[in-house]
Design a protein around this motif. Structure first.
Motif, PDB file in Angstrom:
ATOM      1  N   LEU A  53      36.552 -17.228  46.685  1.00  0.00           N
ATOM      2  CA  LEU A  53      37.931 -16.809  46.397  1.00  0.00           C
ATOM      3  C   LEU A  53      38.951 -17.786  46.968  1.00  0.00           C
ATOM      4  N   ASN A  54      38.535 -18.653  47.907  1.00  0.00           N
ATOM      5  CA  ASN A  54      39.433 -19.667  48.448  1.00  0.00           C
ATOM      6  C   ASN A  54      39.278 -21.011  47.752  1.00  0.00           C
ATOM      7  N   ASN A  55      38.460 -21.059  46.703  1.00  0.00           N
ATOM      8  CA  ASN A  55      38.179 -22.312  45.998  1.00  0.00           C
ATOM      9  C   ASN A  55      38.599 -22.305  44.542  1.00  0.00           C
ATOM     10  N   GLY A  56      39.162 -21.198  44.069  1.00  0.00           N
ATOM     11  CA  GLY A  56      39.462 -21.126  42.646  1.00  0.00           C
ATOM     12  C   GLY A  56      40.503 -20.082  42.326  1.00  0.00           C
ATOM     13  N   LEU A  57      40.632 -19.793  41.039  1.00  0.00           N
ATOM     14  CA  LEU A  57      41.711 -18.948  40.545  1.00  0.00           C
ATOM     15  C   LEU A  57      41.524 -17.475  40.884  1.00  0.00           C
ATOM     16  N   GLU A  58      40.287 -16.989  40.793  1.00  0.00           N
ATOM     17  CA  GLU A  58      40.068 -15.553  40.838  1.00  0.00           C
ATOM     18  C   GLU A  58      39.647 -15.079  42.221  1.00  0.00           C
ATOM     19  N   ASN A  59      40.154 -13.902  42.619  1.00  0.00           N
ATOM     20  CA  ASN A  59      39.576 -13.177  43.736  1.00  0.00           C
ATOM     21  C   ASN A  59      38.429 -12.297  43.247  1.00  0.00           C
ATOM     22  N   SER A  60      38.644 -11.585  42.153  1.00  0.00           N
ATOM     23  CA  SER A  60      37.589 -10.779  41.544  1.00  0.00           C
ATOM     24  C   SER A  60      36.829 -11.665  40.574  1.00  0.00           C
ATOM     25  N   ARG A  61      35.542 -11.869  40.842  1.00  0.00           N
ATOM     26  CA  ARG A  61      34.771 -12.846  40.084  1.00  0.00           C
ATOM     27  C   ARG A  61      33.436 -12.250  39.673  1.00  0.00           C
ATOM     28  N   ARG A  62      33.093 -12.401  38.410  1.00  0.00           N
ATOM     29  CA  ARG A  62      31.773 -12.026  37.947  1.00  0.00           C
ATOM     30  C   ARG A  62      30.756 -13.032  38.476  1.00  0.00           C
ATOM     31  N   PHE A  63      29.541 -12.588  38.671  1.00  0.00           N
ATOM     32  CA  PHE A  63      28.470 -13.439  39.210  1.00  0.00           C
ATOM     33  C   PHE A  63      27.935 -14.326  38.084  1.00  0.00           C
ATOM     34  N   ARG A  64      28.816 -15.152  37.506  1.00  0.00           N
ATOM     35  CA  ARG A  64      28.451 -15.979  36.358  1.00  0.00           C
ATOM     36  C   ARG A  64      27.511 -17.115  36.745  1.00  0.00           C
ATOM     37  N   ALA A  65      27.330 -17.321  38.048  1.00  0.00           N
ATOM     38  CA  ALA A  65      26.417 -18.376  38.497  1.00  0.00           C
ATOM     39  C   ALA A  65      24.956 -18.028  38.228  1.00  0.00           C
ATOM     40  N   LEU A  66      24.618 -16.740  38.167  1.00  0.00           N
ATOM     41  CA  LEU A  66      23.201 -16.372  38.069  1.00  0.00           C
ATOM     42  C   LEU A  66      22.565 -16.842  36.762  1.00  0.00           C
ATOM     43  N   PRO A  67      23.197 -16.656  35.589  1.00  0.00           N
ATOM     44  CA  PRO A  67      22.590 -17.216  34.372  1.00  0.00           C
ATOM     45  C   PRO A  67      22.445 -18.736  34.424  1.00  0.00           C
ATOM     46  N   VAL A  68      23.403 -19.433  35.043  1.00  0.00           N
ATOM     47  CA  VAL A  68      23.291 -20.885  35.179  1.00  0.00           C
ATOM     48  C   VAL A  68      22.101 -21.229  36.059  1.00  0.00           C
ATOM     49  N   TYR A  69      21.996 -20.563  37.176  1.00  0.00           N
ATOM     50  CA  TYR A  69      20.855 -20.770  38.073  1.00  0.00           C
ATOM     51  C   TYR A  69      19.540 -20.524  37.324  1.00  0.00           C
ATOM     52  N   ALA A  70      19.505 -19.459  36.522  1.00  0.00           N
ATOM     53  CA  ALA A  70      18.274 -19.088  35.810  1.00  0.00           C
ATOM     54  C   ALA A  70      17.861 -20.145  34.797  1.00  0.00           C
ATOM     55  N   VAL A  71      18.815 -20.652  34.003  1.00  0.00           N
ATOM     56  CA  VAL A  71      18.435 -21.626  32.973  1.00  0.00           C
ATOM     57  C   VAL A  71      18.055 -22.971  33.596  1.00  0.00           C
ATOM     58  N   LEU A  72      18.755 -23.363  34.663  1.00  0.00           N
ATOM     59  CA  LEU A  72      18.408 -24.619  35.326  1.00  0.00           C
ATOM     60  C   LEU A  72      17.020 -24.541  35.928  1.00  0.00           C
ATOM     61  N   LEU A  73      16.696 -23.405  36.510  1.00  0.00           N
ATOM     62  CA  LEU A  73      15.379 -23.214  37.111  1.00  0.00           C
ATOM     63  C   LEU A  73      14.297 -23.134  36.043  1.00  0.00           C
TER      64      LEU A  73
END
Length: 493
Positions: free
Chosen positions: A359-379
């Motif tokens: 939340l201190n690095n970007g626009l949103e305080n409320s953020r969906r865990f959109r990193a998990l699908p990225v992590y999954a496909v990369l793995l």
């Protein structure tokens, strides 16, 4: 609770699996879906079971096909890899609000940090990308890029006169007045519309985005000599951000043509104190193609991006993860916090950690865990898996280009074969028009009316044109080239 999520998901999978491969729904299904919408909010509610039936029976047949069709070629939409769908369902099931790094409470922020690091590896960007975050898409990431550029160029002027504070603290007007700045210009060539929106949002203004392209035949290409003249000749009180389109949206082409050009751009930006931002929404992924002669031109065109101060890209395009997912990278970890830090909120503090709270690095305080699908496909697919997928996409675009270039009825635009007859500068986008102007006027509509494939309309040299953008993992080169040929032949009869 009688309603079963697992049963509902099985029904959904059955609906998806039985959905036709057509790029667009039938007009009758669209009308049925629209007619099924309630005219107002129900007083008592239908209940979950009846609503499930409505969603699966009435509405889903009215959705278009970027996920279910291999022939949806609009807007660089991408698709959704199966493991990304699984991961996204996990995101919903566990509803992680990824805002504060709390290492003793959830693994979510550690997963996000690792996914971003793996993404940097996939893109061959090297070390030093200390500021990184996921956001909604390339529009949000361009906002981050221009905000960081704005902060950097204003801060440099403030420090030069012994002042401090920055835009994040003093505000744009206050900081610029104190620094003696009257304009922040953004220099680009065929910048994406989101760049202009970002300039508006961060207070730079759309009118300060200047297209400095000089070539009528290659308007996407940056002339470094012109850039240097623009920076050197900037009036007193004008500071600059340089924004390069790596994968221009209309043609897929690159602002620079190799590492040596990027080195010159970097040197010029350093000499005149300009921030160098790269909009690599989809072109950035040319860096991940197999390192063979087949893709040498594209890899060369995308080389040197690692010299930028900031980079933005879209995961929901080329990574084939669900909407929405963009990412932003910068070499400075402190500049993001100087703009996006949440002050005076002790309950949001995570204490000392090597992983900053998102939340201190970007626009949103409320953020969906959109990193998990990225992590999954990369793995799941790794470097080689994505290289193979991207290679198929490029081969399809080149196969379509070859067909169009040999056609008596259509004109391929913005590219020509090389001396060997290969379309080595074609990435994933193809633009074309009909040679017969009477056909060309309705070409996009006629193609899309077949419902078999979808193209978006655009303009080239002031005239209407069609645009095919290949970005789905479902590509089968031979099959899909044949379908494009069949559809284009069908609309002429």
């Amino acid at each position: 609770m009688s309603f079963s999520i697992s049963s509902s998901y099985n029904k959904l999978r059955a609906v998806v699996d039985s959905t036709p491969n057509d790029a667009l729904p039938s007009l009758s299904n669209l009308k049925k879906a629209e007619d099924s919408l309630p005219s107002s909010l129900p007083v008592s509610g239908l209940g979950e079971a009846a609503t499930e039936t409505h969603l699966l029976t009435d509405l889903t047949p009215g959705f278009n096909g970027p996920k279910t069709s291999s022939n949806y070629y609009g807007f660089v939409t991408g698709g959704v890899l199966p493991i990304a769908e699984v991961a996204d369902n996990i995101v919903t099931a566990f509803d992680q609000n990824v805002q504060v790094h709390l290492s003793d409470q959830s693994i979510a922020t550690a997963v996000e940090d690792r996914a971003l690091s793996m993404l940097v590896e996939l893109l061959n960007l090297g070390d030093g990308w200390n500021g990184k975050t996921f956001t909604t898409g390339a529009t949000g990431a361009n906002i981050l890029g221009l905000a960081c550029g704005r902060e950097a160029v204003v801060d440099a002027r403030l420090k030069a006169i012994g002042e401090s504070g920055g835009v994040g603290e003093l505000g744009l007007l206050g900081a610029c007045l104190r620094a003696g700045i009257r304009e922040i210009q953004v220099l680009t060539t065929m910048g994406h519309s989101s760049l202009y929106k970002a300039a508006s949002v961060v207070g730079i203004g759309r009118a300060s985005v200047r297209d400095i392209a000089t070539s009528k035949d290659e308007p996407w290409k940056l002339d470094v000599d012109v850039l240097e003249r623009q920076l050197k000749g900037a009036k007193e009180g004008v500071v600059s951000i340089v924004a390069l389109s790596m994968g221009e949206v209309n043609t897929g082409r690159f602002a620079t043509d190799g590492l040596e050009t990027m080195k010159r751009v970097r040197e010029v930006c350093d000499r005149y104190g300009a921030w160098l931002h790269v909009d690599g929404a989809f072109g950035l992924f040319a860096r991940c193609l197999p390192p063979t002669a087949e893709f040498r031109t594209l890899i060369n065109s995308a080389s040197g991006i690692e010299l930028a101060d900031s980079i933005c890209g879209d995961g929901h395009k080329m990574l084939n993860v669900p909407y929405d997912c963009g990412f932003f990278l910068t070499r400075s970890s402190t500049i993001l916090a100087s703009i996006f830090q949440n002050p005076n909120a002790a309950y949001l503090s995570a204490g000392q950690s090597t992983i900053p709270s998102p939340l201190n690095n970007g626009l949103e305080n409320s953020r969906r865990f959109r990193a998990l699908p990225v992590y999954a496909v990369l793995l799941a697919y790794g470097r080689d898996g994505f290289a193979e997928m991207f290679a198929r996409q490029v081969r399809l675009a080149r196969g379509v280009s070859r067909f169009l270039s040999e056609s008596e009825d259509f004109e391929l635009l913005a590219t020509q074969p090389n001396q060997s007859g290969e379309f080595d500068n074609v990435h994933i986008i193809v633009i074309f028009r009909a040679k017969n102007e009477s056909v060309n006027a309705e070409l996009v509509k006629k193609i899309n009316d077949t419902r078999k494939m979808y193209v978006s309309g655009t303009k080239w040299e002031g005239k209407p044109a069609c645009r095919i953008a290949v970005s789905t993992w479902r590509v089968d080169v031979g099959r899909d080239v044949r379908l494009v040929e069949e559809v284009l032949g069908e609309i002429l009869n």
